[in-house]
Design a protein around this motif. Structure first.
Motif, PDB file in Angstrom:
ATOM      1  N   ALA A 100      56.760  62.059 -60.986  1.00  0.00           N
ATOM      2  CA  ALA A 100      57.854  62.885 -61.474  1.00  0.00           C
ATOM      3  C   ALA A 100      59.222  62.409 -61.033  1.00  0.00           C
ATOM      4  N   LYS A 101      60.051  62.491 -61.985  1.00  0.00           N
ATOM      5  CA  LYS A 101      61.410  61.824 -61.621  1.00  0.00           C
ATOM      6  C   LYS A 101      62.500  62.821 -61.758  1.00  0.00           C
ATOM      7  N   MET A 102      63.513  62.820 -60.860  1.00  0.00           N
ATOM      8  CA  MET A 102      64.591  63.871 -60.898  1.00  0.00           C
ATOM      9  C   MET A 102      65.998  62.994 -61.076  1.00  0.00           C
ATOM     10  N   PHE A 103      66.685  63.650 -62.136  1.00  0.00           N
ATOM     11  CA  PHE A 103      67.652  62.942 -62.571  1.00  0.00           C
ATOM     12  C   PHE A 103      68.998  63.953 -62.927  1.00  0.00           C
ATOM     13  N   HIS A 104      70.086  63.787 -62.878  1.00  0.00           N
ATOM     14  CA  HIS A 104      71.452  64.217 -63.406  1.00  0.00           C
ATOM     15  C   HIS A 104      71.345  64.214 -64.747  1.00  0.00           C
ATOM     16  N   ASP A 105      71.610  65.418 -65.521  1.00  0.00           N
ATOM     17  CA  ASP A 105      71.641  65.427 -66.942  1.00  0.00           C
ATOM     18  C   ASP A 105      72.747  64.329 -67.525  1.00  0.00           C
ATOM     19  N   ASP A 106      73.759  64.125 -66.478  1.00  0.00           N
ATOM     20  CA  ASP A 106      74.872  62.992 -67.245  1.00  0.00           C
ATOM     21  C   ASP A 106      74.321  61.810 -67.143  1.00  0.00           C
ATOM     22  N   HIS A 107      73.157  61.617 -66.386  1.00  0.00           N
ATOM     23  CA  HIS A 107      72.721  60.092 -65.999  1.00  0.00           C
ATOM     24  C   HIS A 107      71.048  60.145 -66.071  1.00  0.00           C
ATOM     25  N   GLU A 108      70.571  60.513 -67.242  1.00  0.00           N
ATOM     26  CA  GLU A 108      69.292  60.523 -67.455  1.00  0.00           C
ATOM     27  C   GLU A 108      68.286  59.322 -67.165  1.00  0.00           C
ATOM     28  N   ASN A 109      68.875  57.968 -67.305  1.00  0.00           N
ATOM     29  CA  ASN A 109      68.268  57.044 -67.064  1.00  0.00           C
ATOM     30  C   ASN A 109      68.597  56.289 -65.836  1.00  0.00           C
ATOM     31  N   GLU A 110      69.055  57.330 -64.743  1.00  0.00           N
ATOM     32  CA  GLU A 110      69.213  56.757 -63.367  1.00  0.00           C
ATOM     33  C   GLU A 110      68.656  57.676 -62.472  1.00  0.00           C
ATOM     34  N   PRO A 111      67.325  57.906 -62.338  1.00  0.00           N
ATOM     35  CA  PRO A 111      66.494  58.692 -61.593  1.00  0.00           C
ATOM     36  C   PRO A 111      67.156  58.676 -60.140  1.00  0.00           C
ATOM     37  N   LEU A 112      67.207  59.978 -59.582  1.00  0.00           N
ATOM     38  CA  LEU A 112      67.834  59.944 -58.174  1.00  0.00           C
ATOM     39  C   LEU A 112      66.504  59.813 -57.148  1.00  0.00           C
ATOM     40  N   TYR A 113      65.485  60.570 -57.694  1.00  0.00           N
ATOM     41  CA  TYR A 113      64.348  60.772 -56.709  1.00  0.00           C
ATOM     42  C   TYR A 113      63.033  60.640 -57.537  1.00  0.00           C
TER      43      TYR A 113
END
Length: 419
Positions: free
Chosen positions: A237-250
């Motif tokens: 599972a990957k979590m990202f901000h919708d403005d940076h979909e290709n930059e997962p946070l976790y």
């Protein structure tokens, strides 16, 4: 090569009937949910009870409500969701014994009502079978102390293609009152392995999403065990901000029925190693059978369940047929009288504006629209109905009772209007 214990093998006297059932699966056209399974394969639990798996860990369910940071809240929602998967899909119970994998098909109007009480306060559950053809179950789970509510509906479609596959249409919405925040949640697909040996084991597959109104999305990919390598019940599972979909946070990865880790992507820092088996489940409290409404699941199916526990397959078939025949009779009477069975706690809606808004712009929007626009309809919790029933109960208007044949539900429709 490991061997399976004897308790997990198919009983010799059932093998012929089992393989006849498998043959019928392969040739059956349409939704397998309507196909009658051999009594010895049946679980004593109805599908309508599966809604309880959402909140067996109330502390995890309400945890996001106490987190002021929206990014961390979204991560807590992901953690809670992953914690709900094991008991719902595992093929073994707490004692390691293999479960019977064919739950009872709920009848129209079937109810399951309960609550959990622990350090999180009181968490309530109401589930209702709102449609029979096609099947659809709606549920509402809420904790007033923490202001957390989960509402949703699921419509499983079962078909055979090499093995049994279960697609689950529908979605759930988690709402946090404190932040006026919503999370749109979809459910994974299932396929059943080991069907040719009788050692049935579910595997999750496909991709699901949790999308928040705060701007964070979790994408969960379920990974089936490969022929050569890999572990069963795996996910990433990957979590990202919708403005940076290709930059997962976790990223969270591991096994949904055991241990998984959560890491921060930019630093690879281990945020948490989580083992679902270390978190005790809070027992669900339900009313004694004699105090349940005749439509409540455990009261309605009690004779079938008792026969399953006894291993009396003839009584299972007999008691199950009673309910099914009475249901058919009710549908015929309703059709002849030009009326529809009244849903007790939920109402059909033309649209769900919150879900529609969250689905817009989501990756995989096409499949998300498919979940929302399928033929089962949209079912919404009806607070007015619920409050009306609670007021009646407080005023001493009791549910109708049955004295002899209590596993049927016919003949109570006229009484329901008084509640």
């Amino acid at each position: 090569m490991s061997t399976k214990c004897e308790s997990e093998k198919l009983a010799p006297q059932h093998k012929s009937a089992f393989f006849s059932f498998i043959k019928s699966l392969a040739t059956f056209k349409g939704d397998l949910a309507s196909l009658t399974a051999p009594p010895f394969l049946l679980s004593p639990q109805s599908i309508v009870e599966y809604s309880a798996y959402w909140a067996e860990h109330p502390s995890l369910f309400v945890a996001p409500a106490s987190e002021p940071n929206p990014e961390k809240r979204a991560l807590l929602v992901l953690k809670w969701f992953l914690s709900t998967l094991k008991q719902q899909h595992s093929n073994k119970d707490d004692n390691g014994k293999r479960k019977k994998m064919k739950p009872l098909n709920p009848f129209l109007g079937e109810l399951f009502i309960g609550k959990w009480e622990d350090e999180a306060g009181t968490t309530n559950l109401v589930a209702e079978q709102v449609s029979h053809h096609p099947p659809a179950t709606a549920c509402n789970i809420w904790n007033d102390k923490h202001g957390v509510r989960l509402q949703g509906h699921v419509a499983p479609k079962v078909y055979f293609s090499g093995t049994v596959h279960i697609d689950r249409k529908g979605y759930s919405l988690l709402h946090l009152d404190k932040y006026d925040e919503d999370y749109l949640i979809t459910m994974p697909k299932i396929h059943v392995e080991g069907i040719m040996t009788g050692s049935l084991s579910p595997e999750l597959s496909g991709t699901t999403y949790i999308r928040s109104s705060s701007g964070y999305t979790c994408q969960i990919d379920y990974i089936c065990k490969g022929w050569v390598s890999g572990k069963r019940n795996s996910f990433v599972a990957k979590m990202f901000h919708d403005d940076h979909e290709n930059e997962p946070l976790y990223v969270a990865e591991g096994q949904w029925n055991g241990e998984f880790s959560i890491k921060k992507c930019d630093t690879q820092e281990l945020v948490e190693k989580f083992d679902i088996d270390t978190v005790p489940r809070t027992p669900l409290q339900v009313a004694p059978l004699e105090h349940q409404h005749p439509l409540e699941s455990r009261r309605a199916w009690q004779h079938v369940a008792n026969a399953i526990y006894r291993g009396d397959i003839f009584a299972v078939g007999h008691e199950k047929t009673k309910i099914e025949n009475e249901q058919r009779g009710m549908r015929k009477r309703e059709k002849a009288e030009g009326r529809e069975f009244p849903r007790r706690y939920f109402s059909r809606a033309k649209e769900d504006q919150v879900a529609e808004r969250l689905a817009e712009g989501m990756k995989g929007e096409t499949s998300m629209r498919g979940e929302m626009d399928s033929h089962h309809g949209v079912w919404i919790w009806d607070e007015k109905k619920y409050r009306g029933i609670q007021d009646s109960l407080r005023n001493g208007i009791k549910s109708p009772t049955r004295t002899r044949f209590d596993s049927g539900v016919g003949g109570i429709l006229l009484d329901m209007k008084d509640e």
